[in-house]
Design an enzyme around this catalytic site. Structure first.
Site, PDB file in Angstrom:
ATOM      1  N   CYS A  13       6.365  -1.619  14.958  1.00  0.00           N
ATOM      2  CA  CYS A  13       7.340  -2.560  14.413  1.00  0.00           C
ATOM      3  C   CYS A  13       6.656  -3.880  14.081  1.00  0.00           C
ATOM      4  O   CYS A  13       5.483  -4.077  14.383  1.00  0.00           O
ATOM      5  CB  CYS A  13       8.482  -2.784  15.400  1.00  0.00           C
ATOM      6  SG  CYS A  13       7.963  -3.634  16.919  1.00  0.00           S
ATOM      7  N   CYS A  16       5.209  -5.552  17.034  1.00  0.00           N
ATOM      8  CA  CYS A  16       3.897  -5.011  17.419  1.00  0.00           C
ATOM      9  C   CYS A  16       2.787  -5.669  16.609  1.00  0.00           C
ATOM     10  O   CYS A  16       1.757  -6.085  17.148  1.00  0.00           O
ATOM     11  CB  CYS A  16       3.862  -3.494  17.188  1.00  0.00           C
ATOM     12  SG  CYS A  16       4.965  -2.545  18.245  1.00  0.00           S
ATOM     13  N   ASP A 424      -5.510  -2.557 -18.691  1.00  0.00           N
ATOM     14  CA  ASP A 424      -6.775  -1.977 -19.138  1.00  0.00           C
ATOM     15  C   ASP A 424      -6.542  -1.269 -20.471  1.00  0.00           C
ATOM     16  O   ASP A 424      -5.411  -0.877 -20.783  1.00  0.00           O
ATOM     17  CB  ASP A 424      -7.269  -0.989 -18.071  1.00  0.00           C
ATOM     18  CG  ASP A 424      -8.490  -0.218 -18.510  1.00  0.00           C
ATOM     19  OD1 ASP A 424      -9.479  -0.866 -18.896  1.00  0.00           O
ATOM     20  OD2 ASP A 424      -8.451   1.026 -18.488  1.00  0.00           O
ATOM     21  N   ASP A 525     -11.123  -0.660 -12.331  1.00  0.00           N
ATOM     22  CA  ASP A 525      -9.920  -1.489 -12.229  1.00  0.00           C
ATOM     23  C   ASP A 525      -9.515  -1.757 -10.783  1.00  0.00           C
ATOM     24  O   ASP A 525      -8.628  -2.570 -10.532  1.00  0.00           O
ATOM     25  CB  ASP A 525      -8.744  -0.805 -12.942  1.00  0.00           C
ATOM     26  CG  ASP A 525      -9.022  -0.541 -14.413  1.00  0.00           C
ATOM     27  OD1 ASP A 525      -9.539  -1.461 -15.071  1.00  0.00           O
ATOM     28  OD2 ASP A 525      -8.740   0.565 -14.885  1.00  0.00           O
TER      29      ASP A 525
END
Length: 633
Positions: A13, A16, A424, A525
């Site tokens: 979570c 955490c 691109d 890329d």
């Protein structure tokens, strides 16, 4: 100082993630640590002379988490086994939940109240031990170090409701009956809480996508062995042992191991992983070659100039690792909420107990206990845990029907704010012809190398209509890039760019306050994809681009870019609705569970049983609300 991205095991979570980040940042020698919950990694900048990853691992293990610092430990295998265990526990918890509810509601007759309670006691204990033990272990570890997360809240609410139920099972008549009070057990609340939380965890795990495969694929581009020329002899050695100045021989079909400069021979080298262009480039003496590129025809020898972590490929790997380890804006908000939520609930529960005792004395003890337990149960963060992953799962399913693969919440949040797209050319905006003789590429006209993808111009117009500016970036020559930019209706374009140039334009636009999406299809890329606010890959591109990207468009229809933006707005809207109702649920229900109506003379109380039912309803309502996405056009 060194930077390293390390996998983290055991985070479930936002609390955490916040605790892991706080713990590592508190260690001497650590300059900065940033935890990525979706990626389940921590990006650490540290002084290796003061602290090692091994010491960080020891510190995290003390609070119930783990770092994967050893090469022999396979992260994917660990996560796969953990998910299988979680799934088994969830199924088991629901089986026991149905049994408990049947006994609690009196649908199954056992011969008496005591027998039913003893059976439910045994079932609840089995669920706590077999299905929910991780909550109690985590809570104990957190409390020993003065921390708390959502596991702590789950553990306390289930433990208190269980202990109170056990007390009532054996002493309910003698204690509460003496006051003429009706008593109940709340084993169903204990079991249902665990079942719902495990379901939320499983959905979250389902929604998360491992990013480690992208890094491993990038690392796999460089060969493991190389042929070194020394004193007229050729010896095959591990690439890791190569040093600057070594002369290396490469033949047709082989990958180039490190960066360097040709000393003899000539060959056509496929540099598409760097330039994005499919046409192999002729390399002669004095020309540079890069690690991971492939010799298509011919053979040559070259002198190593950059080895190890200094090659261009290693730089791309490092950039992608760092970008993937950074935090999404939405995650920072959740972290802050999680850090405040759990302590506040505990405080409200204790305050509830104290106020009841002070106001009513010992006669109010049953009400004080019930109200305090109800607060813990009703505030269980199931709805919060389900709010994002359920909307994501439905949104992702809806997108998949439209051949748009959306991977994470940060993309969904940022796509709706996008006002600039860097795209691109080759393989993304245009399609190269497959049967072109690449040895004559320099003499061909742009329309003889490649063609504009179907609907490309329409797609660019759709983006423009939505106020999004498009920037065409390509490693191709000036003539070709200008030609295809005009054909597609793109005003901004740049030719002969490197992976670093693509990243630079993304950073430049971001520096101007723009929200940038990068669209690409190749390894070249990946650096810009990792740097962009939103990264979009074409489905026919490399696995690297698709793994790094947050969004993948399957097929060649570029109109899906605008479609992805539209769907992201709706999905983000659904996530916010879920979070809103989850928080409103807590804001309204916690005071009711605490007994606030009694302060105004209203005899109304939410028992732990009703609290459990309402908690369950809040979770179900979040799921049902998310399912509406399936029917949104």
């Amino acid at each position: 100082m060194e930077k390293r991205t390390i996998p983290v095991i055991g985070m479930m979570c936002a609390g955490c993630a916040a605790n892991v980040e706080k713990k590592i940042n508190s260690l001497d020698g650590v300059a900065e640590a940033s935890v990525s919950l979706p990626g389940r990694t921590v990006l650490v900048e540290y002084d290796p002379d003061v602290i090692t990853p091994g010491k960080m691992q020891e510190a995290l293990r003390s609070i119930g988490y783990d770092l994967v610092t050893e090469e022999y430990r396979n992260v994917e295998e660990i996560e796969r086994k953990a998910y299988a265990v979680l799934r088994r526990k969830t199924v088991m918890a629901w089986v026991f939940s149905v049994l408990t509810m049947c006994l609690s509601m009196g649908w199954v007759h056992t011969g008496g109240r005591m027998v039913s309670n003893v059976i439910m006691l045994a079932v609840a204990l089995c669920v706590m031990v077999l299905c929910g033990s991780q909550f109690y272990r985590s809570a104990c570890s957190q409390l020993r170090h003065g921390m708390a997360n959502m596991d702590t809240l789950v553990a306390m609410s289930t433990f208190v409701s269980f202990v109170f139920s056990v007390f009532n099972t054996f002493w309910g008549d003698s204690v509460w009956g003496a006051y003429g009070m009706e008593w109940h057990t709340y084993y169903d609340a204990t079991v249902m809480i665990i079942a719902f939380v495990l379901t939320g965890r499983m959905l979250e795990e389902k929604a998360k996508n491992s990013t480690s495969s992208a890094i491993r694929s990038l690392m796999g581009l460089a060969p493991k062995m190389a042929r070194v020329v020394s004193g007229g002899e050729i010896n095959e050695v591990p690439v890791a042992t190569l040093e600057k100045g070594d002369v290396i021989e490469v033949k047709a079909g082989e990958k180039i191991p490190v960066d360097g400069c040709l000393t003899g021979g000539e060959a056509y080298v496929d540099e598409s992983m760097i330039s994005g262009e499919p046409m192999p480039v002729l390399k002669k003496a004095g020309d540079k070659v890069l690690a991971g590129t492939v010799t298509k025809r011919g053979e040559f020898r070259f002198k190593a100039e950059e080895v190890g972590q200094k090659t261009v490929l290693a730089g791309i790997i490092r950039m992608v690792q760092e970008a993937q380890g950074s935090k999404a804006p939405v995650q920072r908000v959740v972290d802050k909420i999680a850090m405040v939520f759990v302590p506040c609930v505990f405080g409200i529960s204790l305050l509830t107990f104290a106020v009841w005792i002070i106001a009513g004395g010992t006669q109010s003890l049953p009400d004080a206990i019930l109200s305090a337990v109800a607060v813990l149960v009703i505030a269980c963060p199931c709805a919060l845990g389900l709010a994002t992953p359920t909307a994501l799962m439905v949104g992702i399913g809806k997108a998949a029907q439209e051949n748009i693969l959306i991977k994470d919440a940060s993309a969904l949040e940022n796509m709706r704010m996008t006002d600039a797209v860097v795209i691109d050319k080759t393989g993304t905006l245009t399609e190269p012809f497959k049967d072109v003789d690449f040895t004559k590429a320099s003499s061909l006209k742009p329309e003889e190398r490649e063609q504009l993808k179907p609907h490309a111009a329409e797609a660019m117009a759709m983006l423009a209509d939505n106020g999004i500016e498009v920037y065409l970036m390509s490693g191709d020559n000036d003539e070709a890039v200008a030609y295809w930019a005009e054909k597609a209706g793109i005003r901004h374009y740049q030719s002969k760019v490197t992976p670093q140039d693509k990243e630079d334009i993304v950073r430049k636009l971001q520096g101007e306050g723009r929200h940038v999406a990068m669209v690409g299809d190749g390894i070249n890329d990946s650096q810009a994809l990792a740097a962009a606010d939103v990264s979009i890959a074409m489905g026919h591109g490399t696995d690297i681009a698709m793994d790094v990207a947050q969004v993948t468009l399957m097929g060649t229809d570029l109109r899906k870019i605008a479609g992805a933006f539209r769907l992201s707005r709706k999905t983000v809207g659904m996530i916010r609705q879920n979070l809103f109702w989850a928080f409103i649920y807590n804001v309204v229900c916690i005071p009711l569970a605490a007994g606030l109506p009694h302060a105004f003379g209203i005899d109304f109380a939410i028992t732990p049983t009703w609290a459990s039912a309402m908690m369950a309803f809040s979770s179900v309502s979040v799921v049902l609300n998310s399912l509406r996405l399936k029917y949104v056009g």
